[in-house]
Every structure is written in structure tokens, then in C-alpha cells.
Design a protein around this motif. Structure first.
Motif: not given
Lengths: 157, 207
Positions: B148-156
Motif C-alpha cells: 500500500v502506498i499512501a499518496m498525498g497528505n490526506c491519505a498520509t
């Protein structure tokens, strides 16, 4: 269409539930009514040619809440604002779905965000928040939660 | 372009983050010295004899289990198939990364439309509680091994909507995340950087 003309064209049987027809910027008029006669007012307004329901909104005035309806007439080319007050401890009003079917999702949204219950709504489920969501987040009494607290209270089945 | 590395690994791998670009040329400690495994690409007619020779020797030497893992890692890191879905504006950058200008297919990254065919989930956008259980369902439908890659500040971490009533403050509350990419939204280069970092993490994978 002026407010006086609109008031004259409404059927006289509505007089007990009508609280006033007054000018309102951006709209042909603003029609205030008691919530007991909501469905009769909806039918009368619809018969005047306001066949399109554009929006239903709820306003939290802390001591009471207000439900507003924006309707559009293709013949008169104008918007009309309907509004009714509901007490904060019993915020319920009759559903507009029998008159304007497009009220369905608007009422679901107003129910979950502002906590206004629409009687005889065919399918009053959550629209934007998950099932079992315990808050009405657009009320003024809603506090910003810490994410962890919100997570625990929101965790659903 | 000398931008700062936009993608970071979870804290347990913090010591390896600094040098993940340089690792590519260095032999990894603990990896069997198989010649063809250090080559990223071979012609098809060269690959079969090279693999046959290397595998036969290695099976005789070390047994099967030690051999399978690096082969799988080698194949897996060069054919990451992300799930083709988008949640918010990061999905626009995700789409741009597969366009002509950045062309993520150079790295074997091909978006697939079914979670059954994917081994990488790129969470690109704000995750709301409404979509949370659908995200978990998609993740569970993906076959192992998966990342899983959390892309961007929202997903992080929820981004600017962290305290909002409807937003999950970080997708790592729902599924385990391997690589976080910062940015709002991250540019396609940053997304490719995160995928390359994930490839180095897969190379070190032991089990």
C-alpha cells in the motif's frame, strides 16, 4: 411575479398555515408557513408552476431550527423560497417527496447533517456519513473531535 | 532536477531511507550471488538459458526455499500492478504519471481495474469514513503479496481535513502502509519516487 401577486394566487384554505409572503433578495418571494400544513403548501406551490425543487437546507438558530426549500418555476423563470421553523427539541417536518421526488436525497442530507427528521420519507438513510454515525455535524453544538475520539465513536459494523 | 526525496518509508526502515537511490547499484547483503538476479532486464532468448543454468546450480547448492524468495522479489518489484482507482485530486497526478510525459509503465507499473489482478494499492486522496469499509474490502480482495502506498497528505494523515467530522485521519488506521508520499498533491515525479522506494523495500523482503 411580485409577492402580493403570489399571495393572492395561493388558495384561501392555506390562510391558517401561512405566516407571511414577503420580498426576499434573489427570489420572487419568501413564503413562511407553519410546519403542520407543510404538504398542503407544497402542493399549492407546485400547482402554481414551481415544478422543480432545487435545494432543501437546514439552519440551526440554536433556539430553533429552520428548513428552507428553494423551488424554481419554468414559466415564471424565477426562484421561490419556502421556509418553516421547527423547535429544536422536536425537529420534524413532513417530507416533500410526494410533491417533488427530487427531495429524497436533499432530505436525507438535511437529516444527517442538521438533524431534521422528515416524516413519511420513503428511505431516510445516511447519505454522506457512514451507517451508525452518531453525530449531526453541522449543528452549532457539534464540537470538533480529536481524530481518535471520532474514530472510536464512528467505527461501524 | 535535484529535488528533496519526496517519499519516505515507515520509521522502522528509517536508516535505509537516506540512501535508497544509491542502493540500486550495490549488491544487497544477504542476497544470494546469482548473476542474473542483479540484472534488471534480459532479452528473452538470453533469459531462458541464463535462468536455467543459474537455477540448476543454486538448487543443488542451497535448496529450493532460499532460491524462490529472491526470484519472486525480482519479478514482483519489476511488475507492480496498482489498483486503478482514484479518491480525490491526487488521482489526477496518478493519471498523469501514466501519461506520455512520465510514463510509469517504464517501471513495469500498469494499473489494473480489478483488485484480483493488483498487488499494489495507491490510496490517492481523502479517505472518508463512508468509503473506509469499501477500501478495506478492496484491500482484502487483492492477492498476497500486496503493498500500500499512501499518496498525498490526506491519505498520509488526513491533511487539512484531519479534524473534519467525516475524514479518516490517515489511511494507516485502516490498512498497513508501506510508503508515504508527501505533497498536496504530489507531482508525478514524487509518485514515481515512491514506487522506486517501494521497489527497494521489496528487494529486501525476506519472507
Amino acid at each position: 411575479m411580485k409577492p402580493e401577486d403570489l399571495a393572492r394566487s395561493l388558495p384561501p384554505v392555506l390562510a391558517p398555515v401561512l405566516l407571511g409572503v414577503e420580498a426576499f433578495p434573489g427570489f420572487a418571494a419568501r413564503v413562511r408557513f407553519r410546519r403542520e400544513g407543510a404538504l398542503d403548501v407544497f402542493r399549492a406551490i407546485h400547482d402554481l408552476g414551481f415544478t422543480h425543487l432545487a435545494m432543501i437546507g437546514g439552519i440551526d438558530w440554536v433556539d430553533h431550527r429552520e428548513v428552507i426549500y428553494t423551488v424554481w418555476s419554468d414559466e415564471a423563470r424565477t426562484y421561490l423560497l419556502l421556509s418553516t421553523d421547527v423547535p429544536a427539541d422536536d425537529p420534524r417536518v413532513e417530507s416533500a417527496v410526494p410533491v417533488w421526488p427530487s427531495a429524497n436525497w436533499h432530505e436525507r442530507e438535511a437529516w444527517e447533517l442538521v438533524g431534521i427528521t422528515f416524516d413519511h420519507h420513503p428511505d431516510l438513510r445516511h447519505l454522506l456519513t457512514p451507517d451508525g454515525y452518531a453525530f449531526h455535524p453541522l449543528l452549532r453544538s457539534f464540537k470538533i473531535h480529536e481524530p481518535e475520539e471520532l474514530e472510536v465513536k464512528t467505527r461501524h459494523v | 532536477m535535484t529535488a528533496t526525496p519526496a517519499a519516505v518509508a515507515p520509521p522502522k526502515n528509517a536508516s535505509k531511507v537516506e540512501s535508497h537511490r544509491a542502493d540500486a547499484e550495490l549488491p544487497m547483503a544477504g542476497e544470494p550471488a546469482v548473476p542474473f538476479l542483479e540484472i534488471e532486464a534480459l532479452r528473452a532468448r538470453e533469459f531462458i538459458p541464463a535462468a536455467k543454468e543459474a537455477l540448476t546450480d543454486l538448487i543443488a547448492e542451497q535448496g529450493q526455499s532460499k532460491l524462490i524468495r529472491p526470484v519472486f522479489n525480482w519479478a514482483g518489484r519489476n511488475s507492480l500492478f496498482p489498483l486503478h482507482w482514484g479518491l480525490a485530486c491526487c488521482a489526477i497526478e496518478f493519471a498523469a504519471a501514466f501519461g506520455a510525459r512520465w510514463d510509469a509503465e517504464r517501471f513495469g507499473v500498469v494499473p489494473r481495474s480489478s483488485p484480483r489482478q493488483s498487488d499494489l494499492m495507491i490510496v490517492n486522496g481523502t479517505v472518508t469514513w463512508k468509503v473506509a469499509h469499501k477500501l478495506i474490502t478492496l484491500y482484502e480482495q487483492m492477492p498476497e503479496p500486496k503493498w500500500v502506498i499512501a499518496m498525498g497528505n490526506c491519505a498520509t494523515g488526513g491533511g487539512p481535513f484531519r479534524t473534519a467530522y467525516s475524514v479518516v485521519p490517515g489511511v494507516d488506521k485502516l490498512v498497513p502502509v508501506d510508503v508515504y508520499i508527501a505533497g498536496c498533491p504530489p507531482r508525478p515525479e514524487a509518485m514515481l519516487d515512491g514506487i522506486l522506494l517501494l521497489e527497494t523495500l521489496i528487494r529486501e523482503r525476506k519472507e
